[in-house]
Design a protein around this motif. Structure first.
Motif, short mmCIF file in Angstrom:
data_model
loop_
_atom_site.label_atom_id
_atom_site.label_comp_id
_atom_site.label_asym_id
_atom_site.label_seq_id
_atom_site.Cartn_x
_atom_site.Cartn_y
_atom_site.Cartn_z
N ARG A 115 15.91 44.44 2.70
CA ARG A 115 16.08 45.50 3.71
C ARG A 115 17.21 46.46 3.38
NH1 ARG A 115 15.41 41.50 8.93
NH2 ARG A 115 13.13 41.24 8.77
N ASP A 116 18.26 45.96 2.72
CA ASP A 116 19.36 46.84 2.36
C ASP A 116 18.98 47.70 1.17
OD1 ASP A 116 20.98 45.84 4.37
OD2 ASP A 116 21.85 44.28 3.08
N GLU A 154 26.11 48.68 -0.27
CA GLU A 154 26.46 47.88 0.89
C GLU A 154 26.34 48.70 2.16
OE1 GLU A 154 30.30 46.30 0.24
OE2 GLU A 154 29.70 45.06 -1.46
N ASP A 169 25.11 50.26 5.51
CA ASP A 169 24.18 49.91 6.57
C ASP A 169 23.46 51.16 7.02
OD1 ASP A 169 25.86 51.34 8.22
OD2 ASP A 169 26.89 49.55 9.00
N ASP A 170 22.59 51.02 8.02
CA ASP A 170 21.76 52.13 8.44
C ASP A 170 22.59 53.32 8.90
OD1 ASP A 170 19.81 50.39 7.90
OD2 ASP A 170 19.01 50.21 9.95
N HIS A 180 12.75 51.11 2.47
CA HIS A 180 13.90 51.90 2.00
C HIS A 180 13.65 53.40 2.18
CE1 HIS A 180 15.00 48.35 -0.82
NE2 HIS A 180 15.69 48.27 0.30
#
Length: 306
Positions: free
Chosen positions: A278-279, A284, A286-287, A255
């Motif tokens: 991973r999030d 919510e 994303d990258d 993170h």
């Protein structure tokens, strides 16, 4: 008198990934030797004091010992402190020899530094060895909560590190797990300063590679990501660091790569991190949603107490 020791006389541990940010000139504030030598204006006066010391090695309980053991400056330094600071090696060794298992070896000055602390700061591993063999206590802490081993790890002194760990097998577990007043153990300090060899040695000696800072919950791997040190990240992973460990804010080391531009670190952590972790927590995003954000906006707990 403020005395600064900047010369490195023994092997030191360096990591080029982090050198430029961590090695300025002079010593950090708590590594300064603020000796009470105002009453000894010149070093010649100090030498005279040592020459005038009267000791009788055949009678450990005799009164001749008392004057030099009782002498203390206005800053709390004993003659042993002063001998170490001024590198009066023979006089220091004499006092150590005559004080085997004596409380004199553990007297703390007003910065709560013992002779062991000063021997590490001035990079005198041979004297450090003599002190430890004579019974000096490696668990005493200075006014920053640092043991002598903390200081060796902070300064990257391989020689002093080796002497302390070889002489302190009985206390090693306690020393390795001890936190200073900034919430750092020896592994944290070695990691913050990028000393790869010391990180490896600490883990091999039994330091908990996943130990968390008491305040933030960061591990050495979190710290390595914070400092954007890919070499240290890689080595910690090879040594078995837990990529799925959460700090107290709920962040994994992966993170902490969000909003930063070191793709090497990110790729090292992505495949190893559990998919469900991973999030970003409670988000919510994303990258791509993180692009353009400053590091402070993504994660602002990256200040290190020293």
């Amino acid at each position: 008198m403020d005395i600064h020791r900047t010369a490195n006389r023994g092997p030191m541990d360096y990591n080029l990934d982090n050198m430029e940010a961590k090695h300025g000139k002079g010593l950090p504030c708590e590594d300064r030797l603020d000796s009470g030598v105002d009453s000894l204006k010149e070093e010649d006066d100090l030498s005279k004091v040592f020459e005038d010391m009267t000791v009788n090695p055949t009678e450990p309980g005799s009164e001749e010992y008392e004057p030099w053991r009782a002498a203390v400056t206005e800053d709390g330094d004993t003659l042993l402190h002063l001998a170490i600071i001024h590198e009066a090696t023979e006089h220091a060794q004499q006092m150590v020899k005559l004080s085997h298992n004596h409380s004199f070896l553990n007297i703390q000055n007003h910065q709560r530094q013992t002779a062991l602390h000063l021997a590490v700061i001035t990079e005198q591993p041979q004297l450090l060895d003599r002190l430890l063999k004579a019974g000096a206590d490696p668990l005493l802490v200075d006014n920053s909560g640092n043991t002598p081993l903390h200081i060796a790890c902070k300064r990257g002194s391989l020689a002093c590190f080796g002497v302390i760990t070889q002489n302190c097998q009985r206390h090693l577990t306690a020393v390795l797990s001890a936190y200073n007043y900034s919430g750092h153990n020896c592994l944290h300090l070695a990691s913050i300063n990028g000393y790869i060899s010391l990180v490896e040695s600490l883990v091999w000696l039994g330091a908990d590679i996943n130990a968390q800072e008491p305040c933030s919950g960061r591990t050495a791997l979190h710290l390595a990501v914070d400092l954007q040190n890919p070499t240290l990240v890689r080595r910690l992973l090879d040594l078995g660091a837990n990529v799925n460990c959460l700090n107290y804010g709920g962040f994994t080391p992966y993170h902490l790569t969000f909003g930063r531009h070191n793709n090497e670190i990110r790729s090292q952590l992505y495949d190893r991190t559990a998919q469900e972790l991973r999030d970003m927590p409670d988000s919510e995003s994303d990258d791509s949603d993180m692009e353009g954000l400053s590091e402070d906006e993504v994660y602002d707990d990256i200040k290190f107490g020293k």
